[in-house]
Design a protein around this motif. Sequence first.
Motif, short mmCIF file in Angstrom:
data_model
loop_
_atom_site.label_atom_id
_atom_site.label_comp_id
_atom_site.label_asym_id
_atom_site.label_seq_id
_atom_site.Cartn_x
_atom_site.Cartn_y
_atom_site.Cartn_z
N LEU A 358 8.15 7.30 -5.37
CA LEU A 358 8.27 8.28 -4.30
C LEU A 358 9.23 9.40 -4.70
N PHE A 359 10.30 9.03 -5.40
CA PHE A 359 11.24 10.04 -5.90
C PHE A 359 10.53 10.99 -6.87
N GLN A 360 9.73 10.43 -7.77
CA GLN A 360 8.99 11.27 -8.72
C GLN A 360 7.96 12.15 -8.01
N ALA A 361 7.31 11.58 -6.97
CA ALA A 361 6.32 12.37 -6.22
C ALA A 361 6.99 13.54 -5.51
N LEU A 362 8.17 13.31 -4.96
CA LEU A 362 8.90 14.40 -4.31
C LEU A 362 9.31 15.46 -5.32
N ARG A 371 2.47 19.06 -1.93
CA ARG A 371 2.92 18.03 -0.99
C ARG A 371 2.60 16.66 -1.54
N CYS A 372 3.39 15.70 -1.10
CA CYS A 372 3.10 14.30 -1.40
C CYS A 372 3.02 13.53 -0.09
N GLY A 373 2.37 12.37 -0.13
CA GLY A 373 2.18 11.60 1.09
C GLY A 373 2.68 10.18 0.94
N LEU A 374 3.15 9.63 2.04
CA LEU A 374 3.59 8.23 2.09
C LEU A 374 2.95 7.56 3.30
N LEU A 375 2.28 6.44 3.06
CA LEU A 375 1.67 5.67 4.12
C LEU A 375 2.38 4.31 4.20
N MET A 376 2.85 3.98 5.39
CA MET A 376 3.45 2.67 5.64
C MET A 376 2.44 1.82 6.39
N ILE A 377 2.20 0.61 5.90
CA ILE A 377 1.17 -0.26 6.46
C ILE A 377 1.82 -1.55 6.93
N ASP A 378 1.46 -1.98 8.12
CA ASP A 378 1.95 -3.26 8.66
C ASP A 378 0.76 -4.01 9.24
N LEU A 379 0.70 -5.30 8.94
CA LEU A 379 -0.40 -6.13 9.44
C LEU A 379 -0.16 -6.49 10.91
N ASP A 380 -1.19 -6.40 11.71
CA ASP A 380 -1.11 -6.79 13.12
C ASP A 380 -1.42 -8.29 13.26
N ARG A 381 -0.64 -8.95 14.11
CA ARG A 381 -0.85 -10.37 14.42
C ARG A 381 -0.72 -11.27 13.20
N PHE A 382 -0.03 -10.81 12.16
CA PHE A 382 0.14 -11.67 10.98
C PHE A 382 1.12 -12.81 11.27
N LYS A 383 2.09 -12.57 12.13
CA LYS A 383 3.07 -13.61 12.42
C LYS A 383 2.41 -14.84 13.03
N SER A 384 1.38 -14.62 13.86
CA SER A 384 0.70 -15.77 14.46
C SER A 384 0.02 -16.63 13.39
N MET A 409 -7.37 2.82 -3.98
CA MET A 409 -6.49 3.83 -4.56
C MET A 409 -7.26 4.74 -5.52
N GLY A 410 -7.03 6.01 -5.39
CA GLY A 410 -7.62 6.97 -6.30
C GLY A 410 -6.62 7.42 -7.34
N GLU A 411 -6.95 8.47 -8.07
CA GLU A 411 -6.06 8.99 -9.10
C GLU A 411 -4.80 9.56 -8.46
N GLY A 412 -3.66 9.22 -9.02
CA GLY A 412 -2.40 9.71 -8.48
C GLY A 412 -1.95 8.99 -7.22
N ILE A 427 0.90 8.93 -2.27
CA ILE A 427 -0.10 9.90 -2.74
C ILE A 427 0.67 11.02 -3.44
N ARG A 428 0.50 11.11 -4.75
CA ARG A 428 1.29 12.07 -5.53
C ARG A 428 0.99 13.51 -5.11
N ASP A 429 -0.28 13.82 -4.91
CA ASP A 429 -0.66 15.17 -4.50
C ASP A 429 -1.45 15.07 -3.20
N ALA A 430 -0.79 15.41 -2.09
CA ALA A 430 -1.42 15.31 -0.76
C ALA A 430 -1.69 16.70 -0.19
#
Length: 771
Positions: A358-362, A371-384, A409-412, A427-430
């Motif tokens: 992420l530092f390199q992408a910035l 621009r660069c992009g960051l996606l945060m993903i969390d699973l729903d109902r995984f605790k159950s 995942m695509g290139e970059g 995403i290196r180039d968003a």
Amino acid sequence: MRQVIGLDAPERGDFARLHGRQYSTVTQRAGTRIALHIFAALVVGWMCRGAIPSMVLGIWGAALTCAVVYSYCLDRRLGDADERAFTMEESHRHALASAVKGSVWSVGLCMVAIFGPADEVAYLWPVLAFLMMASAVSRYGAPLSTIAFSLALSAGSLVAALATLNYGLAAIIIASAFFACFGVIETARMAIGARLAEFEMHEKSETVSMLLREFEDGQADWLWQIDTNRRLRSVSPRLAFAMGKDIAEIEGKSFLQLISGEGWKTGQFPSSIHELADRLKGKESFSNLLVKALVDGQTRWWEMSGTPMFDEDGVWLGFRGVGSDVTTQRESSEKIEYLARFDTLTQLPNRLQINESLFQALAYAGQWRTRCGLLMIDLDRFKSVNDSLGHLVGDKMLADVASRLKPLMGEGELCGRLGGDEFAVIIRDASDRQRVDTLAKAIISALSTPYHVDGQVLYVGASVGSAIGPRDGNTVEELLRNADLALYRAKDEGGGGHFEYEPALHSNAEERRVLEFSLRSALEKNEFVLHYQPVVDAKTEELVSFEALIRWNSEEHGFVSPAKFIPLAEDTRLIVPIGTWVMQEACREAALNWPENVKVNINVSPEQLVEPDFAGTVVRALSHSGLDPKRLEIEVTESIFMRDANVARKALEQCMALGCSVALDDFGTGYSSLGYLRKLKFTTIKVDRTFVQGAAQNSPESLAIIRAVVAMADSLGMTTTAEGVENEEEAEMIRRLGCNKIQGFHFGRPMPSEDARKIFRNAAAGARKRA
């Protein structure tokens, strides 16, 4: 000087090692010294014949014989002084014997001065000087004994010279004694110095020999040598073993060719072999050069050191050096490096590598104005899944999640695991904003399809929050925080969706932080109050209970909606002490100010139910207030079965055993399952307001759900309460549908405790009037 003579122990080395070797040489010339003493005694006897009485001369000769024989015996005992523990006491004893022997000679010269002519002393002194010189030459290894003999002999001679008034001879005797002692000391000093040097060289030789033996015994170390044509010479067995060949096979062969494998034909060498060749070509010394060698089709890592060889004329002869096989260490370090940067469960990049990427992408975005992009993903109902099936199944599901993310995942683009059930995509180039949303939706779709783990079909969803750099953050920390805020918003909306970061999310998070700070001191400041909403009988419209509802009037923020602070209290587990206060306050109000036929309904959070002493909290509230347990109804939602269901059920069963009743609130809006009604015998089922409003608008689905709930409750011996009734038409409809109790604004809004008491006072006054 005292150490050299032997009066003190040496600072370097022990006394026996240094002086034992020296004293052992005394034995070699012991016989010669006896012969010299016999010769000198005969000369003295011949010169003193007639001048000294025969008896006196005989006694002196006998004394001299005893002294010489005793000294000879001591000399013979020193033959093994270099092989045993030679002590300082032995050297002193030997010196004393020498002093006695010298004293006997001195006494003889004094007898000459007494009985013989005056000039006889001068004639005999050369004989004694000869003995002193011979002793200094033959016994330099025993300097203390030689000095003792010389001083004792010179002392008697000096007395005899002075007695005969021969002052010139006295001066010669003093000078002779001084130079004899000085010569002995200097000779001993050189001998001791040579001995110390010998010891040091011996120790160094032993150290080098030990190191060479250890080096030769080491299975991974070897010596190598090449000539000017880079061909191996004097091949060691260890080098042959390292190359997997016999010495004859590689002697005289090109060293670089042997370690290049197939690359020798194609010219494709590892860069480390190129570096080695450059060092050899430049005739440069090198140390700890890591070389990737191809030996018998296997890749080996060698650590090599070498130095060029030159003859006396400066002509280059080749190279020689040492090498070590460090393949195992190299593989271990690579494994450690991998573990430091990759998650062992999913084989995806871990948080460390994500932060670096992420530092390199910035940096890339800043350099190229993109621009660069960051996606945060969390699973729903995984605790159950973890809670119900165990962490082993959960781990297998996480590995399956990783296998679904990689093909997307695509290139970059890089996906990794942050920890737990959280993942991230960089995403290196968003520059294409659409790509972020498209990828987020593809991720949600891929992760929401069923999972087949250990013969079971499992369903979880995914929520995604995204942030764009550098618009939403110039640093890694800012971008991670803002993407997490967007993810939190997606989870708040029920999950299964994608939200982009907005500045308002940060202000909401700051507001949440400030509210949390105030909420932690609200109980101490008595900022909470309870309002009570009436629940009436559907047929008679008589008041049957009040639901206790908490309100917060903060000094700093004013009135705060329960929709804001209740979820915050649950997230921070402040709901536990707050819920305890509600339980105590509501029970006290009902016991002191309400009729005995009116119940109090208290909402209980799942966080309270999983507390080990929840039943004890209820018991203390009832006992302190004096409220009959039958007048307390605990309201819970279906979410209690999504976390530690067994613990929650046990706690509620303990409360029911006390006589309390339990209501299932908001039925049908959560993860509804008829299995919940089988697991726990609820007293009341509360129909959520959304179904009541839907039925009021003639929604067939809502009407069907209410009828089904009423019919099911009747068959199970439970009562039903309809929430959210706002007018008479809705109340009449609820009666027709068969609900037992009604709650809503039509019969009363949540009110302070004083207004609730007025209802009872008015009802009592009306009853008195009718009476």
